[in-house]
Write an enzyme that holds these catalytic residues in place. Structure first.
Site, PDB file in Angstrom:
ATOM      1  N   GLU A 202       0.438  -0.819  -0.048  1.00  0.00           N
ATOM      2  CA  GLU A 202       0.108   0.120  -0.229  1.00  0.00           C
ATOM      3  C   GLU A 202       0.765   1.356   0.303  1.00  0.00           C
ATOM      4  OE1 GLU A 202      -3.908   1.649   2.829  1.00  0.00           O
ATOM      5  OE2 GLU A 202      -3.265  -0.018   3.478  1.00  0.00           O
ATOM      6  N   SER A 293       5.965 -18.627   2.488  1.00  0.00           N
ATOM      7  CA  SER A 293       6.031 -20.678   3.256  1.00  0.00           C
ATOM      8  C   SER A 293       5.527 -21.592   2.121  1.00  0.00           C
ATOM      9  CB  SER A 293       5.317 -20.746   4.534  1.00  0.00           C
ATOM     10  OG  SER A 293       5.976 -19.845   5.452  1.00  0.00           O
ATOM     11  N   ASP A 371      -5.269  -8.771   3.490  1.00  0.00           N
ATOM     12  CA  ASP A 371      -5.207  -7.539   3.394  1.00  0.00           C
ATOM     13  C   ASP A 371      -5.869  -6.782   5.035  1.00  0.00           C
ATOM     14  OD1 ASP A 371      -4.264  -4.991   3.751  1.00  0.00           O
ATOM     15  OD2 ASP A 371      -5.913  -4.457   1.720  1.00  0.00           O
ATOM     16  N   ASP A 374      -5.165  -0.718   6.901  1.00  0.00           N
ATOM     17  CA  ASP A 374      -4.686   0.310   5.841  1.00  0.00           C
ATOM     18  C   ASP A 374      -4.080   2.168   6.772  1.00  0.00           C
ATOM     19  OD1 ASP A 374      -6.080  -0.453   3.242  1.00  0.00           O
ATOM     20  OD2 ASP A 374      -8.235  -0.929   4.755  1.00  0.00           O
TER      21      ASP A 374
END
Length: 878
Positions: A202, A293, A371, A374
């Site tokens: 972001e 991973s 996500d 923010d």
């Protein structure tokens, strides 16, 4: 602060070097270094224990602890962690509480790290979590802390770690504080910070927009997930139903929907400053693009034993010692008062086992990439005491933090400001480029200082993840593993599991924010870009949990691969995010497993071990056709290209001894430099992660793309083939300079070395005698970025046009669990189980790890007894 900047204080080099030379000359150096080694054999009496505890260690000093109660088991684990890794534990708790400068002194990087962590409030959140977790978890954490403190009692700092002796020469020998249960909870915040994923993406989008001023060009550097080529973890009917989302009404004072004009910021310096501030926070696990991973689980229908096989190898930052401590926690007899029979990989400083197996269930973890962060743009009042919400101003919440610095009398005062979204991080990170994003017309003016930036992050909201760790350790069925996973809120993880009963499955736990749809957003409002904080339409609406998150039990396909790829088809479930690994590793694993199943070949634990060591380069297969069809006349360059043809015939294996692998890596580094350096700010680092491979995969099919044009050449427009030829030429000369003129004698392993360095004393600015003590010798490594054997590296070139191909991320351990016979399972750690440089177990697993070896993993009482080389018995003191 990953490389011991604390030693930059005036005169410290000379002081340390002289003292080291003195103690060696006097013959006490060996004593000083060996003094922290613990007693691991015999019998001792300790008053805090209720009943005898037995601690056996195998030839790699992996302990198996056997006790009669859960409390004694956790006390003993705390005792053992302190024996093997106390300095690491102490360093971690100083970092996670924002007190690093108290340990290392007046070092700007340490002070900056403390400011960032105090602003985020990791320790404050952990204190709130103490009130949320169950009483049983509090009791276990307390018992663990008691065990740590029992070991600390009466011991000087120099008996706990040679690092304290070195630190004493600079910042003064620190006071050793008792371990507090909150110290263990705070570690979960460090895990979440390093594995937060979308945070950097972001921030990078915002900076790229500030530099390029073109949304389409930014989006080209974040291509869509290639769902047509790389399968998600869960598909079809196993995918969750998207929740109904309704954006809230806008607050009073809403603006019109016309787009605002783009403002041309000069944000490169601010972004570089923000990156430096973020980088100051030590990576205790290792994160960012390039980490990841592998995990997979295969049904017994396709194995040689008729029972499942499970494998896992988390790819994390390179550290010395390894982030993991191997341990077995076993009750002498399972009962209501003693409930653990588990073995696996633990974090020193936190009780329980994080990844491993018990007597019924095995599980592995990989990061989801969901996500969970923010940035919010905040319009502050002129006096900086309030922030705008609609047409109203809301007072900021403030607190004052005092940062103590070793050797400095007066503490540093830090004022932390918070909005309803989270702390204002621009006060410590800068982030001017984020606040310079375009916003819809009619938005409140940013003022002369730009918008402030706050951070919403699920890890800053207290939860009960510690309850989940204990519950997973004791789960015995599909229902119990799902129930335990539901408590695992941060960091969001993929869990693959298998049972001795023959079941396999996948479950995604985590606290995932739900975002509303904003139709008139200037940049996407899906969580990939910073959001206007004054507009309620951009607020998080809720959190996903339980049945809204993906899971599958006994899938028809007969296996599950979870290697950080998209969890479900991205377009179908956008609420999970879009910044996933692009699936090269996962698809390579799926291909190997599917081929063996289709051929009717029963899969063995040995085959599973080899799956994880696969070093074939799938990206080279996509790029080589464009390279090999070039018409290059220069015989000097053609000689090197011939090595690529040989490498292609050998299967594109990125093995340590492969000349073609070395040349391809150098070509790749020069190719991304030649393609993007003229377009992107210096502060944007092109990593070895899968995103840049996806970018180039799309770009290679467009030979006339403007990205190929070198803007530094006047009145010339370069195409793909010219940039490819330039990369092939530059790579040929680079390797000729560093490895000789004969391409057949080049070696990937000579370029690509595994060099684990001590988190505090390992850097180049530390005197050589100390570095030699704490840093193991480098070893050649196979594999590479976005390869199943994922030894990541950075393709960045230095000013001489040379690359640094050293391993930066790696499989931090590897494990394969055989659910038909748990004693037939195998494992290997990255470095060794000890944190003491004088111990042979500080480095005894490095060479086997690098060469692809695994060790037996004894679990049953008989197997543990047979493997034991040392036994320490703790008797209660009357």
């Amino acid at each position: 602060m990953t490389k011991s900047q604390f030693a930059k204080r005036a005169g410290i080099f000379t002081a340390i070097a002289l003292v080291v030379a003195l103690v060696v000359t006097l013959g006490v150096g060996l004593y000083t270094v060996r003094r922290p080694l613990p007693t691991t054999d015999g019998s001792i009496r300790l008053s805090d224990f209720a009943a005898p505890v037995t601690i056996t260690r195998d030839e790699r000093s992996v302990p198996t602890i056997t006790a009669e109660t859960d409390a004694d088991l956790m006390r003993a684990q705390g005792y053992v962690h302190a024996q093997d890794r106390f300095f690491e534990m102490d360093y971690r708790r100083h970092v996670t509480s924002g007190r690093l400068a108290e340990l290392v002194g007046d070092v700007p990087e340490a002070i900056q790290a403390d400011k960032v962590i105090r602003t985020l409030g990791w320790r404050r959140v952990a204190e709130q979590e103490w009130k949320l977790i169950s009483q049983e978890s509090r009791d276990l954490l307390t018992a663990y802390a008691d065990g740590v403190n029992t070991y600390l009692k009466g011991r000087e700092a120099s008996e706990l770690g040679v690092e304290y002796t070195v630190l004493g020469l600079s910042a003064g020998t620190p006071d050793i504080e008792n371990w507090d249960p909150i110290d263990s909870l705070a570690w979960l915040k460090a895990m979440a910070w390093d594995l937060k994923n979308n945070f950097e993406d972001e921030l990078t989008r915002a900076h790229l927009y500030a530099a390029l001023g073109d949304l389409d060009r930014v989006q080209q550097l974040f291509p869509d997930y290639p769902i047509q080529d790389n399968a998600p973890i869960v598909a079809g009917p196993n995918a969750p139903t998207a929740p109904a989302v309704t954006s809230p009404a806008r607050l009073s004072g809403e603006r019109d929907s016309a787009l605002g004009e783009y403002r041309d910021p000069t944000a490169a310096a601010a972004f570089a400053s923000a990156k430096a501030a973020i980088s100051a926070v030590p990576q205790l696990i290792g994160g960012g693009e390039g980490t990841g991973s592998n995990s997979f689980v295969i049904s017994g229908a396709h194995t040689d034993t008729g029972k499942p096989i499970l494998a896992n190898d988390p790819h994390l930052g390179v550290s010395q010692p390894s982030v993991w401590h191997q341990v077995g926690l076993k009750c002498k007899q399972l009962s209501d008062s003693c409930t653990f029979d588990v073995s696996g990989f633990s974090f020193a400083g936190m009780p329980g086992v994080v990844i491993g197996h018990n007597h019924k269930i095995a599980w592995g973890l990989t990061n989801t990439g969901a996500d969970v962060t923010d940035f919010f743009l905040e319009r502050l009042s002129a006096d900086g005491t309030a922030y705008q919400r609609g047409a109203d101003e809301v007072p900021l919440t403030t607190r004052t933090e005092k940062l103590a610095v070793a050797g400095v009398e007066e503490p540093i005062e830090l004022t932390v400001r918070e909005t309803g979204h989270g702390p204002i991080v621009s006060d410590v990170l800068g982030l001017a480029d984020v606040s310079a994003l375009p916003v819809p017309a009619g938005s409140p003016s940013a003022g002369s200082n730009g918008y402030a930036v706050s951070l919403a992050w699920t890890a800053l909201q207290p939860g009960a993840t510690m309850d989940a760790v204990f519950a997973i350790d004791r789960a015995t069925s599909a229902e119990e593993i799902a129930a335990a996973a539901a408590k695992f809120e941060v960091p969001a993880q993929n869990i693959v599991w298998a049972s001795t009963d023959g079941d396999i499955g996948y479950v995604m736990p985590g606290k995932i924010p739900v975002r509303g749809t904003v139709s008139d957003a200037v940049v996407p409002a899906d969580g990939t870009w910073p959001r206007p904080g004054w507009d309620a339409a951009y607020d998080w609406l809720d959190y996903l949990s339980g049945d809204q998150l993906p899971r599958v039990t006994n899938p028809e396909e007969g296996f599950v691969v979870a290697a950080n790829q998209a969890i479900v088809a991205p377009g179908d479930r956008p609420f999970l995010g879009r910044d996933f690994d692009y699936g090269y590793r996962s698809q390579q694993l799926r291909g190997r497993i599917s081929e063996d199943i289709a051929a009717g070949t029963p899969i063995t634990t040995e085959m599973a071990e080899q799956y994880m060591l696969d070093d074939a380069n799938p990206f080279a297969e996509k790029l080589l056709p464009a390279i090999l069809r070039l018409d290059i006349e220069d015989p000097f360059i053609k000689e090197a290209i011939d090595e690529l043809r040989t490498w292609q015939r050998d299967g594109l294996k990125q093995s340590a001894d492969a000349p073609g692998a070395a040349y391809f890596a150098s070509v790749w580094a020069h190719l991304v430099s030649g393609t993007f350096d003229d377009d992107l700010p210096d502060s944007i680092a092109i990593s070895g992660g899968s995103r840049w491979l996806a970018v180039m995969t799309e770009l290679i099919d467009d030979p006339q793309s403007s990205w190929w044009d070198d803007r530094t050449t006047i009145n010339v427009r370069e195409t793909r083939d010219e940039i490819l030829t330039r990369a092939l030429t530059n790579a040929r000369y680079e390797l000729t300079n560093v490895q000789g003129k004969e391409p057949g004698r080049w070696s990937w392993g000579d370029l690509h070395q595994f060099r684990p360095t001590h988190s505090l004393l390992g850097g180049a600015d530390i005197p050589a005698p100390v570095r030699w003590l704490v840093n193991p010798a480098p070893v050649p490594a196979s594999g590479g970025s976005s390869i199943v054997n994922a030894t990541g590296w950075s393709p960045q070139l230095d000013k001489r046009g040379r690359g640094d191909y050293q391993v930066t991320t790696a499989p931090s351990m590897r494990m394969v669990v055989d659910l038909s016979d748990l004693d037939a399972s195998s494992w290997v750690n990255l470095t060794g189980n000890s944190g003491h440089p004088a111990s042979r177990h500080y480095t005894d697993q490095i060479e086997p790890w690098a060469s692809g070896e695994y060790f037996p993993w004894p679990f049953s009482a008989d197997a543990v007894a047979e493997a034991a080389t040392q036994t320490l018995v703790i008797e209660p003191r009357e």
